[in-house]
Design a protein around this motif. Structure first.
Motif, mmCIF file in Angstrom:
data_model
loop_
_atom_site.group_PDB
_atom_site.id
_atom_site.type_symbol
_atom_site.label_atom_id
_atom_site.label_comp_id
_atom_site.label_asym_id
_atom_site.label_seq_id
_atom_site.Cartn_x
_atom_site.Cartn_y
_atom_site.Cartn_z
ATOM 1 N N MET A 68 1.293 -1.502 0.134
ATOM 2 C CA MET A 68 0.124 -0.176 0.006
ATOM 3 C C MET A 68 0.863 1.440 -0.281
ATOM 4 N N LEU A 69 1.682 0.877 0.716
ATOM 5 C CA LEU A 69 2.456 2.120 0.946
ATOM 6 C C LEU A 69 3.207 2.688 -0.907
ATOM 7 N N LYS A 70 4.038 1.599 -1.604
ATOM 8 C CA LYS A 70 4.266 1.649 -2.532
ATOM 9 C C LYS A 70 3.056 2.507 -3.452
ATOM 10 N N ASP A 71 2.019 1.756 -3.190
ATOM 11 C CA ASP A 71 0.924 2.692 -4.366
ATOM 12 C C ASP A 71 0.935 3.782 -3.780
ATOM 13 N N LEU A 72 1.253 4.448 -2.678
ATOM 14 C CA LEU A 72 0.804 5.245 -2.165
ATOM 15 C C LEU A 72 1.674 6.488 -3.117
ATOM 16 N N ASP A 73 3.047 5.795 -2.623
ATOM 17 C CA ASP A 73 4.575 6.643 -3.363
ATOM 18 C C ASP A 73 3.718 7.050 -4.831
ATOM 19 N N ASP A 74 3.725 5.714 -5.729
ATOM 20 C CA ASP A 74 2.849 6.101 -6.863
ATOM 21 C C ASP A 74 2.750 7.118 -7.531
ATOM 22 N N ILE A 75 1.156 7.562 -6.264
ATOM 23 C CA ILE A 75 0.559 8.098 -6.487
ATOM 24 C C ILE A 75 1.079 9.521 -7.023
ATOM 25 N N VAL A 76 1.610 9.845 -5.387
ATOM 26 C CA VAL A 76 2.889 11.298 -5.444
ATOM 27 C C VAL A 76 3.389 11.182 -6.587
ATOM 28 N N THR A 77 3.991 9.979 -7.459
ATOM 29 C CA THR A 77 5.229 10.302 -8.612
ATOM 30 C C THR A 77 4.159 10.969 -9.163
ATOM 31 N N THR A 78 2.922 10.337 -9.334
ATOM 32 C CA THR A 78 1.304 9.919 -10.828
ATOM 33 C C THR A 78 1.289 11.877 -10.750
ATOM 34 N N VAL A 79 1.430 11.994 -9.751
ATOM 35 C CA VAL A 79 0.495 13.499 -8.795
ATOM 36 C C VAL A 79 1.619 14.891 -9.770
ATOM 37 N N ASN A 80 2.968 14.478 -9.142
ATOM 38 C CA ASN A 80 3.730 15.152 -9.996
ATOM 39 C C ASN A 80 3.684 15.636 -10.615
ATOM 40 N N GLU A 81 3.661 14.539 -12.099
ATOM 41 C CA GLU A 81 3.946 14.532 -13.037
ATOM 42 C C GLU A 81 2.663 14.710 -14.136
ATOM 43 N N ASP A 82 1.530 15.310 -13.441
ATOM 44 C CA ASP A 82 0.792 15.472 -13.799
ATOM 45 C C ASP A 82 -0.064 14.933 -14.764
ATOM 46 N N GLY A 83 -0.004 13.291 -13.949
ATOM 47 C CA GLY A 83 -0.996 12.122 -14.685
ATOM 48 C C GLY A 83 -2.696 11.481 -13.645
ATOM 49 N N PHE A 84 -2.994 10.877 -14.678
ATOM 50 C CA PHE A 84 -4.377 11.205 -14.210
ATOM 51 C C PHE A 84 -4.840 9.180 -14.588
ATOM 52 N N ASP A 136 -7.169 17.756 -8.358
ATOM 53 C CA ASP A 136 -6.798 18.221 -7.914
ATOM 54 C C ASP A 136 -5.980 18.200 -6.580
ATOM 55 N N GLY A 137 -4.315 17.891 -7.649
ATOM 56 C CA GLY A 137 -3.282 17.453 -6.884
ATOM 57 C C GLY A 137 -3.314 17.793 -5.180
ATOM 58 N N THR A 139 -5.046 18.492 -3.689
ATOM 59 C CA THR A 139 -6.054 17.995 -2.275
ATOM 60 C C THR A 139 -5.233 16.058 -2.543
ATOM 61 N N ILE A 140 -4.655 15.406 -3.536
ATOM 62 C CA ILE A 140 -4.397 14.270 -3.770
ATOM 63 C C ILE A 140 -3.635 14.465 -3.152
ATOM 64 N N LEU A 141 -2.554 15.239 -2.329
ATOM 65 C CA LEU A 141 -1.347 14.833 -1.696
ATOM 66 C C LEU A 141 -1.743 14.649 -0.223
ATOM 67 N N ALA A 142 -3.024 15.616 -0.135
ATOM 68 C CA ALA A 142 -3.249 15.824 1.395
ATOM 69 C C ALA A 142 -3.535 14.440 2.064
ATOM 70 N N ALA A 143 -4.426 13.784 0.658
ATOM 71 C CA ALA A 143 -5.464 12.377 0.865
ATOM 72 C C ALA A 143 -4.538 11.499 0.970
ATOM 73 N N VAL A 144 -3.387 11.120 0.368
ATOM 74 C CA VAL A 144 -2.386 10.313 0.396
ATOM 75 C C VAL A 144 -1.511 10.703 1.542
ATOM 76 N N GLU A 145 -1.271 11.489 2.065
ATOM 77 C CA GLU A 145 -0.642 11.097 3.941
ATOM 78 C C GLU A 145 -1.382 10.755 4.348
ATOM 79 N N ILE A 146 -2.968 11.123 4.834
ATOM 80 C CA ILE A 146 -3.885 10.605 5.562
ATOM 81 C C ILE A 146 -3.692 8.647 5.540
ATOM 82 N N VAL A 147 -3.752 9.025 4.218
ATOM 83 C CA VAL A 147 -4.092 6.543 4.110
ATOM 84 C C VAL A 147 -2.752 6.520 4.591
ATOM 85 N N ARG A 148 -1.738 7.035 4.112
ATOM 86 C CA ARG A 148 -0.267 6.334 4.730
ATOM 87 C C ARG A 148 -0.020 6.960 6.537
ATOM 88 N N ALA A 149 -1.023 7.610 6.892
ATOM 89 C CA ALA A 149 -0.800 7.473 8.453
ATOM 90 C C ALA A 149 -1.856 6.455 8.787
#
Length: 162
Positions: A68-84, A136-137, A139-149
């Protein structure tokens, strides 16, 4: 007429020595029904108590949480690359890992806390899915951190398994 009938019957039987009554009777065997004193009741089998391997549980849970943490890292990378589109597949992978966590055999000492932890993890993932829908990048990144916690909180529960 009686004489003719008797002669015809004698000719028709032709030499058979068996009588009709002998051929149609079958032996009757009488089986006594058990009396109440003869009935033996078998006790029900003892319930089988399965012990869950706590070490195995911790290892499996840890592996799924790491995924799950790897998937969350992938989400962060995708957001930073403006992917959807990749965000959607990562969200699906998180849900898959959630299902794997729910399918684990849980040791008795965490049987009360583990389901609550997974429910909280699922709720945070739902929030992440909603955030992904906004595209919205921040918003997504904030939600990622909540899931990570919550992943780490679930790991804490899993690590208390004995």
């Amino acid at each position: 007429m009686i004489v003719v009938g008797s002669v015809g019957a004698a000719i028709g039987s032709g030499g058979r020595s068996e009588t009709a009554s002998e051929a149609s009777t079958a032996p009757v065997v009488s089986v006594p029904s058990p009396t109440p004193e003869e009935v033996v009741e078998t006790p029900p089998p003892a319930p089988v108590v399965e012990t869950v391997d706590a070490v195995g549980f911790r290892a499996q849970a840890g592996s799924h949480l790491d995924d799950m943490l790897k998937d969350l890292d992938d989400i962060v990378t995708t957001v930073n690359e403006d992917g959807f589109w990749r965000l959607l597949s990562n969200s699906g992978e998180l849900a898959f890992n959630q299902g794997q966590l729910q399918a684990l055999d849980v040791p008795e000492n965490v049987a009360a806390t583990w389901p609550a932890s997974l429910a909280a993890l699922e709720a945070t993932q739902d929030s992440l899915t909603d955030a992904i829908g906004t595209q919205d990048g921040p918003t997504i990144l904030a939600a990622v951190e909540i899931v990570r916690a919550q992943v780490e909180a679930s790991r804490g529960v899993a690590n208390t398994a004995q």
